[in-house]
Design a protein around this motif. Structure first.
Motif, PDB file in Angstrom:
ATOM      1  N   VAL A  11       0.820  -1.216   0.000  1.00  8.09           N
ATOM      2  CA  VAL A  11       0.000   0.000   0.000  1.00  8.09           C
ATOM      3  C   VAL A  11       0.857   1.270   0.000  1.00  8.09           C
ATOM      4  N   PRO A  12       1.800   1.436   0.927  1.00  6.59           N
ATOM      5  CA  PRO A  12       2.622   2.655   0.863  1.00  6.59           C
ATOM      6  C   PRO A  12       3.490   2.710  -0.400  1.00  6.59           C
ATOM      7  N   GLU A  13       3.858   1.554  -0.928  1.00  7.92           N
ATOM      8  CA  GLU A  13       4.637   1.539  -2.173  1.00  7.92           C
ATOM      9  C   GLU A  13       3.799   2.032  -3.342  1.00  7.92           C
ATOM     10  N   LEU A  14       2.515   1.667  -3.362  1.00  2.93           N
ATOM     11  CA  LEU A  14       1.618   2.169  -4.402  1.00  2.93           C
ATOM     12  C   LEU A  14       1.403   3.668  -4.241  1.00  2.93           C
ATOM     13  N   GLY A  15       1.390   4.130  -2.990  1.00  2.00           N
ATOM     14  CA  GLY A  15       1.324   5.568  -2.764  1.00  2.00           C
ATOM     15  C   GLY A  15       2.553   6.268  -3.306  1.00  2.00           C
ATOM     16  N   GLU A  16       3.713   5.712  -3.039  1.00  3.15           N
ATOM     17  CA  GLU A  16       4.952   6.292  -3.546  1.00  3.15           C
ATOM     18  C   GLU A  16       5.006   6.247  -5.070  1.00  3.15           C
ATOM     19  N   LEU A  17       4.414   5.202  -5.653  1.00  4.89           N
ATOM     20  CA  LEU A  17       4.352   5.075  -7.111  1.00  4.89           C
ATOM     21  C   LEU A  17       3.451   6.150  -7.720  1.00  4.89           C
ATOM     22  N   GLY A  18       2.556   6.701  -6.908  1.00  7.87           N
ATOM     23  CA  GLY A  18       1.707   7.791  -7.366  1.00  7.87           C
ATOM     24  C   GLY A  18       0.432   7.375  -8.050  1.00  7.87           C
ATOM     25  N   LEU A  38      -3.490   5.954   4.765  1.00  8.23           N
ATOM     26  CA  LEU A  38      -4.858   5.753   5.219  1.00  8.23           C
ATOM     27  C   LEU A  38      -5.613   5.009   4.128  1.00  8.23           C
ATOM     28  N   ILE A  39      -6.191   3.863   4.472  1.00 11.24           N
ATOM     29  CA  ILE A  39      -6.950   3.061   3.510  1.00 11.24           C
ATOM     30  C   ILE A  39      -8.441   3.366   3.673  1.00 11.24           C
ATOM     31  N   GLY A  40      -9.115   3.519   2.547  1.00  8.98           N
ATOM     32  CA  GLY A  40     -10.550   3.755   2.561  1.00  8.98           C
ATOM     33  C   GLY A  40     -11.303   2.628   1.873  1.00  8.98           C
TER      34      GLY A  40
END
Length: 390
Positions: free
Chosen positions: A49-56, A125-127
């Protein structure tokens, strides 16, 4: 790629191609080497999840609030590459960005946007997005979940089913009918912290599909919400439907990613396998299967690209989204089944992707509007007559 006969890659600009290759590299490095294990264990990899956030890629089509603000085509290409890894991973990105974040971005207050969207874009934060109900999956107008007005806010009661990420989410976008709404009763959206007393999310197990993902039954038992939990801009079914169209758009691209991976797997296998002392790919029946898969893959990608161009120019209509969702998922399933047939007995193992993709696509074919729902949307567009009831 040799099988890109129509040179669709040549239709992409530099930014689009760069985004596609960036997500493809991530998928090859982080998803494909691990997906068989995650799928077999029915494990959603929270560490991604945080990696996908970093991937944008979380809410990447949204403007501001820490979101990437990329084009519709760039988002579509990202969905394609992620689903080449697995539908479950692309579904996470869709639930987080196209559903939960889009609902807040479109219909939330400025305070709600500032409070939730930046951390959701970063993957901190996951929704989740709670619309579908146990007795009315394809008919949100029959919704029975109710939010009653109280002196201090709202009291939420009801149940939802097949809610992606609900057991790992921290905030839920919940759609409910209101009672006592001073603005008039109807369907409204609420932001519900999942640690509120009375909120229960239970993963649906066991599953034959989307095993590297999380879908839940959700129960609301006298969940107390403050006034500021209400999404002020969302009134009626237009609120959730606007989010569903965003998700459906991503699906038409993602399905082609699963289909492409299945096709490439079959093509490679057929080139290396040598029954009767010659490559399997040299047989006429195998070549017919490969050509048929290539044709539908290229047509589906071309449809997705055309739809993305329409979306980027603000000209995309809901019935055009239904064309893409209905056609591309249906044809992707056929491609995966044909690819599995080329693999023979080996195709039923997790060493190869086509049957895993096919299993996942059975879910993709069902959610965000079944074939029947999209057929009736298009039937109504063609004839002017609604056939949803009676």
């Amino acid at each position: 790629m040799k099988h890109d006969v129509l040179d669709l890659d040549g239709q992409l600009n530099e930014a689009e191609r760069s985004q596609q290759l960036k997500v493809r590299e991530f998928t090859e490095r982080r998803i494909k080497p691990n997906i068989a294990r995650w799928f077999e264990r029915a494990e959603f990899p929270l560490e991604l999840v945080p990696e996908l956030g970093e991937l944008g890629v979380l809410g990447m089509h949204l403007q501001g609030y820490g979101c990437a603000g990329r084009s519709a085509v760039e988002y579509g290409l990202s969905a394609l590459e992620l689903e080449a890894g697995d539908s479950g991973i692309r579904t996470f990105v869709s639930v987080q960005g196209s559903l939960a974040m889009t609902a807040i971005h479109l219909w939330g207050s400025e305070d709600q946007k500032q409070r939730f969207l930046p951390s959701m874009a970063r993957g901190e934060l996951i929704g989740c997005f709670a619309l579908t109900e146990p007795s009315a999956g394809s008919d949100p107008s029959s919704m029975s979940t109710v939010a009653k007005r109280t002196a201090d806010g709202w009291l939420l009661n009801g149940a939802k089913r097949w809610i992606g990420l609900a057991s790992v989410a921290k905030i839920a976008v919940v759609w409910a009918r209101t009672e006592g709404d001073p603005e008039g009763d109807g369907v409204r959206g609420f932001l519900v912290p999942t640690d509120n007393p009375g909120f229960t999310a239970t993963p649906i197990e066991p599953k034959l599909s989307m095993r590297a993902s999380v879908q839940c039954d959700v129960l609301f038992e006298n969940v107390e919400l403050p006034e500021e939990a209400l999404l002020p801009g969302a009134k009626g079914l237009r609120g959730p439907f606007s989010c569903l169209n965003e998700a459906r758009y991503g699906i038409m691209w993602g399905a082609m990613g699963a289909a492409r991976d299945a096709f490439e797997t079959a093509l490679s296998y057929a080139s290396e396998r040598e029954p009767f002392e010659r490559p399997l790919s040299s047989f006429q029946l195998t070549q017919q299967k490969l050509v048929d898969m290539m044709l539908e893959l290229q047509k589906g990608q071309l449809l997705a690209l055309h739809t993305g161009r329409l979306k980027d120019t603000g000209k995309l209509r809901p019935e055009q989204i239904s064309v893409g969702k209905l056609n591309n998922v249906r044809e992707a399933l056929k491609i995966c089944h044909t690819a599995r047939s080329i693999l023979g007995g080996n195709g039923v193992t997790l060493d190869y992707s086509p049957l895993r993709h096919a299993n996942n696509l059975e879910s993709v074919r069902t959610y965000e509007g079944t074939d029947e729902v999209h057929t009736l949307i298009l039937g109504q567009y063609l004839t002017g007559h609604s056939a949803f009831r009676g």
